[in-house]
Design a protein around this motif. Structure first.
Motif, PDB file in Angstrom:
ATOM      1  N   SER A 278       0.838  -1.210   0.000  1.00  0.00           N
ATOM      2  CA  SER A 278       0.000   0.000   0.000  1.00  0.00           C
ATOM      3  C   SER A 278       0.870   1.256   0.000  1.00  0.00           C
ATOM      4  N   ALA A 279       1.977   1.233   0.751  1.00  0.00           N
ATOM      5  CA  ALA A 279       2.860   2.401   0.778  1.00  0.00           C
ATOM      6  C   ALA A 279       3.359   2.727  -0.626  1.00  0.00           C
ATOM      7  N   ALA A 280       3.778   1.697  -1.359  1.00  0.00           N
ATOM      8  CA  ALA A 280       4.259   1.916  -2.733  1.00  0.00           C
ATOM      9  C   ALA A 280       3.123   2.443  -3.618  1.00  0.00           C
ATOM     10  N   ARG A 281       1.913   1.926  -3.399  1.00  0.00           N
ATOM     11  CA  ARG A 281       0.762   2.382  -4.192  1.00  0.00           C
ATOM     12  C   ARG A 281       0.407   3.833  -3.852  1.00  0.00           C
ATOM     13  N   PHE A 282       0.468   4.175  -2.558  1.00  0.00           N
ATOM     14  CA  PHE A 282       0.232   5.572  -2.157  1.00  0.00           C
ATOM     15  C   PHE A 282       1.192   6.507  -2.895  1.00  0.00           C
ATOM     16  N   LEU A 283       2.462   6.145  -2.882  1.00  0.00           N
ATOM     17  CA  LEU A 283       3.501   7.001  -3.470  1.00  0.00           C
ATOM     18  C   LEU A 283       3.287   7.162  -4.973  1.00  0.00           C
ATOM     19  N   ALA A 284       2.990   6.063  -5.638  1.00  0.00           N
ATOM     20  CA  ALA A 284       2.758   6.117  -7.089  1.00  0.00           C
ATOM     21  C   ALA A 284       1.512   6.959  -7.395  1.00  0.00           C
ATOM     22  N   HIS A 285       0.485   6.807  -6.577  1.00  0.00           N
ATOM     23  CA  HIS A 285      -0.746   7.588  -6.777  1.00  0.00           C
ATOM     24  C   HIS A 285      -0.465   9.080  -6.579  1.00  0.00           C
ATOM     25  N   ALA A 286       0.345   9.378  -5.559  1.00  0.00           N
ATOM     26  CA  ALA A 286       0.660  10.787  -5.270  1.00  0.00           C
ATOM     27  C   ALA A 286       1.455  11.427  -6.403  1.00  0.00           C
ATOM     28  N   ALA A 287       2.251  10.623  -7.096  1.00  0.00           N
ATOM     29  CA  ALA A 287       3.081  11.167  -8.185  1.00  0.00           C
ATOM     30  C   ALA A 287       2.227  11.739  -9.304  1.00  0.00           C
ATOM     31  N   GLY A 288       1.013  11.212  -9.469  1.00  0.00           N
ATOM     32  CA  GLY A 288       0.155  11.652 -10.568  1.00  0.00           C
ATOM     33  C   GLY A 288      -1.021  12.501 -10.133  1.00  0.00           C
ATOM     34  N   LEU A 289      -1.090  12.817  -8.848  1.00  0.00           N
ATOM     35  CA  LEU A 289      -2.265  13.524  -8.335  1.00  0.00           C
ATOM     36  C   LEU A 289      -2.310  14.979  -8.814  1.00  0.00           C
ATOM     37  N   ASP A 290      -3.492  15.454  -9.119  1.00  0.00           N
ATOM     38  CA  ASP A 290      -3.691  16.876  -9.442  1.00  0.00           C
ATOM     39  C   ASP A 290      -3.646  17.651  -8.119  1.00  0.00           C
ATOM     40  N   THR A 291      -2.512  18.306  -7.870  1.00  0.00           N
ATOM     41  CA  THR A 291      -2.329  18.939  -6.556  1.00  0.00           C
ATOM     42  C   THR A 291      -3.212  20.177  -6.363  1.00  0.00           C
ATOM     43  N   SER A 292      -3.838  20.665  -7.446  1.00  0.00           N
ATOM     44  CA  SER A 292      -4.759  21.795  -7.252  1.00  0.00           C
ATOM     45  C   SER A 292      -5.965  21.352  -6.418  1.00  0.00           C
ATOM     46  N   LEU A 293      -6.224  20.034  -6.385  1.00  0.00           N
ATOM     47  CA  LEU A 293      -7.330  19.512  -5.577  1.00  0.00           C
ATOM     48  C   LEU A 293      -7.036  19.594  -4.079  1.00  0.00           C
ATOM     49  N   LEU A 294      -5.780  19.864  -3.728  1.00  0.00           N
ATOM     50  CA  LEU A 294      -5.400  19.891  -2.309  1.00  0.00           C
ATOM     51  C   LEU A 294      -5.712  21.230  -1.643  1.00  0.00           C
TER      52      LEU A 294
END
Lengths: 327, 327
Positions: free
Chosen positions: A225-241
């Protein structure tokens, strides 16, 4: 070609991430060139990638890493909680000051590029940014008031990364990882090491020490899950934050007794009998200051996913990391 | 003899504090020797104290200040919000890195003393550590998610001070001051400067610009309250803080329209007519990211007190700071 660097790429989560990126790539990126940076690499680690050996606290290292202008930076390097508590200067130096030097180095590259170079930085923070007293579930608006040096260093790093991102020098986010469990390999200096030990050692036919009461409740996710979190974060649209770039991630809340029940389900009482309670006042005190449960609504809405049972967490260890034959 | 140093002692709040300490001393301390440290001092400032001129970012200055082993350190020095936003490096250097060097210098003295020297450090943080969206009232458990560099630097400094205190090297606390109003003297580079300007300038027969809508609600305390907060913090039993050493202080929540009403009550419509609305998009944007109201239950329980009406705040200015005759 997307350039990726994993700082702390020789560590357990770094290796899991590297393996995932090799197998699955990153959505939206055709091909990746992956560089791992760390003080050391495992002998039987992920192979076929560029490995750079160095210490993040060495002057000039941050500049060298930034000068490659990676598109995506995973910053996983850290002195773990127990060590940061014992070695005060070393902890602040590696966990805080290195973050500062890295961000300054990336800002320099950003400015040298005329503003066009804005790397994605995914930083592994920790639920250690929280300190008690806690509500039963920690929500996304709860204050960060750490009670360990490690937690303070992670909280400071989050604030720096957020401000450098707000200014547009980098595009970062901080992932407050649950305690990763079951960690493969040997115990480490983290005070949380036993959460993995009491599962991993019995599955390998070895004795394990339980230093806390089995009523202790804590928050977990698997290395996968940690690896999946990191990979997901790499592609996240940070304007949503909306400017809040530190995220409480999903995980599983369970007690040590529930962990042991799950071990019994999967490996029998014989495995459970290998666990010996042996209270350790230092670890009891540190763990008392840790969160027990979360309501990570933002991260779930942003598409992060974790395990829903401790059985799944153990099964992930058995599938991915249990030494075969060697036992 | 209790040794007190006020870092930032040449600034407005530093001068107010020095004046208070000369007049009233500190409860539990028979006599004080007070040293002021700042880059510059006002020509007609508080007299009769040791004044040291220097820049906190100069290498070795932190060590020089710590080597005097002051019993009580008030750390008020800062690059203000507007300037920290424009001058990114300068802001982080003065507002964060200087705090780090100070704490390290005090830790060195603590260790050189065999652990007996543990200075009280009272640090002026700010409500700028909070960033929206906000609840209508911010309580003591609300997250610190700043949206300015100034706020991030203050939040980082709080975390450092708390961790150095937890380890017993210093005994510090951070006071998240409300916006201080009415500031005497000239406008400064803080984005909040107008909150004072719209009262001070009309009371002095001068025109003032209002750069935001009068519906803007904000959180205020007088310079006199700021000095009282600091003096109270110097004597506080920090064990009562339970490890959470950053405090939201009491203040007064009011709108700009209510401020102007209070001005009208005390100085007439003639004074109010000197205020000209002139919207400034930069200031509007910064102020939108600021808190409007608080429920500072912890600080009130710990004995901190502020004004209960904006009339009182204006009256404090008239009593303490309105230039006489000069108009």
């Amino acid at each position: 070609m997307t350039r990726v660097v994993i700082i702390g790429g020789g560590g357990m989560v770094g290796q899991k991430l590297a393996g995932r990126l090799i197998r699955e790539g990153l959505p939206g990126h055709k091909a990746l060139t992956i560089t791992l940076f760390d003080v050391a690499f495992p002998a039987r680690g992920v192979s076929g990638l560029v490995q750079k050996t160095g210490n993040l606290s060495t002057p000039g290292i941050a500049q060298t890493l930034a000068a490659e202008r990676p598109d995506i930076v995973f910053h996983l390097a850290a002195i773990v909680s127990g060590e940061a508590e014992t070695h005060f200067s070393k902890g602040w130096d590696i966990n805080m000051m290195s973050m500062w030097h890295l961000l300054e180095a990336f800002r320099t590259e950003h400015e040298a590029s005329g503003g066009s170079y804005v790397p994605r930085i995914v930083f592994t923070s920790s639920i250690a940014v929280f300190g008690g007293p806690f509500p039963e579930k920690i929500d996304d608006l709860f204050l960060s008031a750490p009670q360990t040096s490690y937690g303070a260093q992670k909280a400071v790093s989050e604030l720096m990364l957020t401000d450098f991102s707000r200014k547009g020098f980098v595009d970062g986010l901080s992932l407050r990882l649950p305690t990763i469990c079951v960690r493969p390999g040997k115990p480490n200096l983290a005070a949380s090491s036993f959460f993995s030990g009491i599962i991993r050692e019995p599955l390998n036919g070895q004795k394990a020490i339980l230093p806390v009461d089995d009523s202790v409740r804590h928050w977990h996710a698997s290395p996968k899950s940690a690896a999946r979190f990191l990979a997901h974060a790499a592609g996240l649209d940070t304007s949503l934050l909306n400017g809040r770039r530190a995220l409480n991630l999903p995980g599983l809340s369970c007690t040590v007794a529930e962990q042991i029940d799950a071990l019994r389900d999967l490996a029998g009482q014989k495995a459970v009998d290998l666990i010996t309670p042996h209270p350790d006042p230092d670890i009891i005190k540190i763990v008392q200051g840790w969160p027990r449960d979360f309501d990570p609504a933002r991260a779930i809405a942003l598409g992060f996913e974790a395990e829903s049972s401790f059985d799944q967490i153990i099964q992930t260890y058995i599938a991915e990391d249990l030494p075969t034959a060697a036992g």
